[in-house]
Scaffold this motif. Structure first.
Motif, PDB file in Angstrom:
ATOM      1  N   SER A  70     -70.458  -7.307  67.054  1.00  0.00           N
ATOM      2  CA  SER A  70     -70.272  -7.936  68.365  1.00  0.00           C
ATOM      3  C   SER A  70     -69.089  -7.276  69.073  1.00  0.00           C
ATOM      4  O   SER A  70     -68.180  -6.754  68.429  1.00  0.00           O
ATOM      5  CB  SER A  70     -69.999  -9.436  68.203  1.00  0.00           C
ATOM      6  OG  SER A  70     -68.747  -9.646  67.558  1.00  0.00           O
ATOM      7  N   PRO A  71     -69.092  -7.270  70.409  1.00  0.00           N
ATOM      8  CA  PRO A  71     -67.934  -6.734  71.133  1.00  0.00           C
ATOM      9  C   PRO A  71     -66.632  -7.435  70.755  1.00  0.00           C
ATOM     10  O   PRO A  71     -65.575  -6.800  70.679  1.00  0.00           O
ATOM     11  CB  PRO A  71     -68.301  -6.978  72.599  1.00  0.00           C
ATOM     12  CG  PRO A  71     -69.797  -6.954  72.605  1.00  0.00           C
ATOM     13  CD  PRO A  71     -70.197  -7.605  71.317  1.00  0.00           C
ATOM     14  N   LEU A  72     -66.701  -8.745  70.511  1.00  0.00           N
ATOM     15  CA  LEU A  72     -65.501  -9.470  70.096  1.00  0.00           C
ATOM     16  C   LEU A  72     -64.990  -8.956  68.762  1.00  0.00           C
ATOM     17  O   LEU A  72     -63.791  -8.699  68.589  1.00  0.00           O
ATOM     18  CB  LEU A  72     -65.809 -10.965  70.007  1.00  0.00           C
ATOM     19  CG  LEU A  72     -64.648 -11.852  69.545  1.00  0.00           C
ATOM     20  CD1 LEU A  72     -63.500 -11.789  70.539  1.00  0.00           C
ATOM     21  CD2 LEU A  72     -65.099 -13.282  69.348  1.00  0.00           C
ATOM     22  N   HIS A  73     -65.890  -8.764  67.801  1.00  0.00           N
ATOM     23  CA  HIS A  73     -65.492  -8.257  66.484  1.00  0.00           C
ATOM     24  C   HIS A  73     -64.970  -6.826  66.595  1.00  0.00           C
ATOM     25  O   HIS A  73     -64.019  -6.450  65.900  1.00  0.00           O
ATOM     26  CB  HIS A  73     -66.671  -8.326  65.524  1.00  0.00           C
ATOM     27  CG  HIS A  73     -66.309  -8.017  64.108  1.00  0.00           C
ATOM     28  ND1 HIS A  73     -67.242  -7.933  63.092  1.00  0.00           N
ATOM     29  CD2 HIS A  73     -65.117  -7.757  63.504  1.00  0.00           C
ATOM     30  CE1 HIS A  73     -66.645  -7.643  61.956  1.00  0.00           C
ATOM     31  NE2 HIS A  73     -65.352  -7.521  62.188  1.00  0.00           N
ATOM     32  N   ALA A  74     -65.573  -6.015  67.453  1.00  0.00           N
ATOM     33  CA  ALA A  74     -65.098  -4.635  67.628  1.00  0.00           C
ATOM     34  C   ALA A  74     -63.661  -4.620  68.138  1.00  0.00           C
ATOM     35  O   ALA A  74     -62.830  -3.809  67.698  1.00  0.00           O
ATOM     36  CB  ALA A  74     -66.013  -3.885  68.592  1.00  0.00           C
ATOM     37  N   ALA A  75     -63.331  -5.532  69.055  1.00  0.00           N
ATOM     38  CA  ALA A  75     -61.956  -5.622  69.544  1.00  0.00           C
ATOM     39  C   ALA A  75     -61.022  -6.104  68.443  1.00  0.00           C
ATOM     40  O   ALA A  75     -59.893  -5.607  68.313  1.00  0.00           O
ATOM     41  CB  ALA A  75     -61.896  -6.559  70.751  1.00  0.00           C
ATOM     42  N   VAL A  76     -61.475  -7.051  67.635  1.00  0.00           N
ATOM     43  CA  VAL A  76     -60.666  -7.546  66.506  1.00  0.00           C
ATOM     44  C   VAL A  76     -60.413  -6.428  65.498  1.00  0.00           C
ATOM     45  O   VAL A  76     -59.311  -6.290  64.957  1.00  0.00           O
ATOM     46  CB  VAL A  76     -61.367  -8.739  65.835  1.00  0.00           C
ATOM     47  CG1 VAL A  76     -60.682  -9.112  64.527  1.00  0.00           C
ATOM     48  CG2 VAL A  76     -61.389  -9.938  66.767  1.00  0.00           C
ATOM     49  N   LEU A  77     -61.437  -5.616  65.238  1.00  0.00           N
ATOM     50  CA  LEU A  77     -61.303  -4.496  64.302  1.00  0.00           C
ATOM     51  C   LEU A  77     -60.223  -3.523  64.772  1.00  0.00           C
ATOM     52  O   LEU A  77     -59.362  -3.107  63.991  1.00  0.00           O
ATOM     53  CB  LEU A  77     -62.659  -3.802  64.171  1.00  0.00           C
ATOM     54  CG  LEU A  77     -62.816  -2.688  63.134  1.00  0.00           C
ATOM     55  CD1 LEU A  77     -64.270  -2.609  62.656  1.00  0.00           C
ATOM     56  CD2 LEU A  77     -62.403  -1.326  63.690  1.00  0.00           C
ATOM     57  N   MET A  78     -60.255  -3.167  66.052  1.00  0.00           N
ATOM     58  CA  MET A  78     -59.244  -2.253  66.583  1.00  0.00           C
ATOM     59  C   MET A  78     -57.865  -2.892  66.562  1.00  0.00           C
ATOM     60  O   MET A  78     -56.856  -2.234  66.260  1.00  0.00           O
ATOM     61  CB  MET A  78     -59.609  -1.838  68.007  1.00  0.00           C
ATOM     62  CG  MET A  78     -60.916  -1.075  68.128  1.00  0.00           C
ATOM     63  SD  MET A  78     -60.986   0.430  67.124  1.00  0.00           S
ATOM     64  CE  MET A  78     -59.951   1.541  68.078  1.00  0.00           C
ATOM     65  N   ALA A  79     -57.795  -4.178  66.850  1.00  0.00           N
ATOM     66  CA  ALA A  79     -56.511  -4.887  66.823  1.00  0.00           C
ATOM     67  C   ALA A  79     -55.925  -4.906  65.414  1.00  0.00           C
ATOM     68  O   ALA A  79     -54.705  -4.840  65.232  1.00  0.00           O
ATOM     69  CB  ALA A  79     -56.691  -6.307  67.347  1.00  0.00           C
ATOM     70  N   SER A  80     -56.792  -4.987  64.400  1.00  0.00           N
ATOM     71  CA  SER A  80     -56.329  -5.004  63.012  1.00  0.00           C
ATOM     72  C   SER A  80     -55.648  -3.695  62.642  1.00  0.00           C
ATOM     73  O   SER A  80     -54.594  -3.691  61.989  1.00  0.00           O
ATOM     74  CB  SER A  80     -57.510  -5.264  62.070  1.00  0.00           C
ATOM     75  OG  SER A  80     -58.157  -6.470  62.399  1.00  0.00           O
ATOM     76  N   ILE A  81     -56.239  -2.581  63.037  1.00  0.00           N
ATOM     77  CA  ILE A  81     -55.631  -1.276  62.764  1.00  0.00           C
ATOM     78  C   ILE A  81     -54.328  -1.143  63.555  1.00  0.00           C
ATOM     79  O   ILE A  81     -53.310  -0.684  63.035  1.00  0.00           O
ATOM     80  CB  ILE A  81     -56.602  -0.139  63.116  1.00  0.00           C
ATOM     81  CG1 ILE A  81     -57.895  -0.276  62.303  1.00  0.00           C
ATOM     82  CG2 ILE A  81     -55.957   1.226  62.858  1.00  0.00           C
ATOM     83  CD1 ILE A  81     -58.998   0.662  62.745  1.00  0.00           C
TER      84      ILE A  81
END
Length: 446
Positions: free
Chosen positions: A302-313
């Motif tokens: 999901s776009p939300l999860h993709a943003a969370v993934l980048m935020a995690s890094i």
């Protein structure tokens, strides 16, 4: 002492009863020791009842609308009571339900609640307006954008638009779509964690940079094979390099474990409308190569999860729960719930996160997003902002079109924003997701 063995049970009882009638007999003395006095018997029933009333007092006070003394924290302001029934998950659901009716007022986005009170969002007005205007101006068939504050998980922007299916836009942030080359980040993570490669490692390969036929990627010629270091390959999103990295370096199980640690195949936010991202297990080496290169069509996010993934890094490897809520106020205007950062898990070590940042920085500097972030003379549009990013591109059917991703965070030295943009074009392209991302970053930093 009289022998009682020869007596029947009835006779033994009668004998002991006659002995017990003596005032100071051993039997009476024993009874006085073990049998509670009448007032002690009453206490045995009164004390538990009193304990139950004391335990129920906070609940009764809550139902009556008056806060119990024990339920109010000392540091809270008078008249403000945190609603302990709300957490990061239930507050997200509440805010998501109210989001369609949210409006800006005095620079803050808020929405009324049916039972009174309101949700106040953490949305950045400048970013929200800019991405919405861009999608509407270019009339994108399908477009969705999500931005997050890496250190807190607060959602800074969440916008969508569709000229074809307006109903789709209302839940576009939560649906899952083919991840495309964003998966190369996970492939790189799995290989870097095993310390088999570094961002400078050179990988030989054969075939075109964007080849989608993986069968011959590992069959290298004796002479004349192409080669490229991983940082350049990440920036240019070279399929054969990451197909080889997944199959010949990292391995199937490490790649799958890494994907699941990033949140695939599980609920990111239980009890909310966010669909779980999925990464189906590849059955063959050929499928693993395609997956590692971002060509696995059953790898969806999901776009939300993709943003969370980048935020995690961006956050050094710590994933925080995304939150739509800045605060929730009750009908009296009191703060019933305030956002607090909630770490979910550690996805990578700070060392690997730093290596990934270095690799992802090549995307904007000399890779697939260079044109979107530089003018015609090659000058950077955001000269003072260093950006880590990844693009992705693949065809899809739900909805039908060409899926174009851009995910990023900036500035890399101290990330303030992480984002994911997805634009689904039809035959005639409107804009790329990297353009939408550049516009968002420009609005945020300028």
């Amino acid at each position: 002492m009289q022998d009682l063995k020869h007596l029947t049970r009835k006779k033994r009882f009668s004998l002991s009863a006659s002995v017990s009638r003596r005032k100071n007999s051993p039997v009476n003395t024993y009874k006085r020791l073990i049998e509670p006095k009448p007032e002690k018997k009453r206490l045995r029933f009164i004390l538990p009842a009193l304990a139950l009333l004391l335990a129920a007092y906070p609940v009764l006070s809550f139902l009556s609308g008056k806060p119990a003394a024990s339920s109010v924290r000392k540091e809270q302001k008078p008249g403000v009571r945190q609603d302990r029934s709300l957490d990061v998950f239930s507050s997200f659901q509440l805010a998501a339900d109210a989001y369609p009716s949210a409006r800006f007022d005095g620079g803050r986005l808020s929405a009324p609640l049916s039972g009174g009170g309101k949700v106040v969002y953490a949305i950045n007005e400048e970013v929200q307006r800019r991405v919405t205007e861009v999608m509407e101006k270019f009339q994108v068939p399908f477009g969705v954008f999500v931005a997050i504050e890496p250190k807190t998980g607060r959602i800074l922007a969440m916008a969508s638009h569709s000229t074809i299916a307006p109903d789709w836009a209302g839940h576009a942030y939560y649906g899952i779509y083919p991840m495309a080359s964003l998966f190369k980040i996970i492939t790189a993570t799995a290989a870097l964690e095993q310390k088999k490669v570094t961002p400078d490692t050179v990988i030989p390969f054969r075939g075109g940079l964007y080849s989608e036929s993986s069968r011959n990627w590992s069959n290298l010629p004796k002479r004349g094979a192409q080669q490229m270091d991983l940082t350049t390959a990440m920036g240019k999103s070279v399929n054969p390099v990451f197909g080889r990295l997944a199959c010949d370096v990292a391995g199937r199980e490490p790649v799958l474990r890494c994907a699941e640690r990033y949140g695939f195949n599980s609920l990111l936010l239980p009890g909310t409308p966010v669909h779980p991202s999925k990464a189906e297990h590849p059955k063959t080496d050929d499928e693993l190569r395609l997956m590692g290169a971002g060509l696995g069509r059953e790898v969806k996010i999901s776009p939300l999860h993709a943003a969370v993934l980048m935020a995690s890094i961006a956050n050094g490897g710590t994933m925080y729960a995304p939150s739509l809520v800045d605060e929730i106020r009750n009908a009296r205007g009191e703060v019933a719930y305030a956002h607090r950062p909630t770490p979910l898990r550690t996805v990578v070590t700070p060392e690997v996160a730093a290596q990934l940042t270095r690799m992802l920085s090549a995307t904007v500097n000399r890779g697939t997003s260079r044109r979107a972030f530089h003018d015609r003379r090659g000058r950077p549009k955001l000269a003072d902002i260093h950006i880590a990013a990844k693009t992705g591109s693949i065809n899809g059917t739900d909805p039908e079109g060409h899926y174009n991703w851009f995910a990023a965070y900036a500035p890399v030295e101290d990330p303030k924003i992480a984002l994911a943009a997805l634009v689904i074009n039809r035959d005639k392209w409107k804009i790329k997701a990297s353009y939408l991302g550049e516009q968002a970053l420009e609005a945020f930093f300028k």
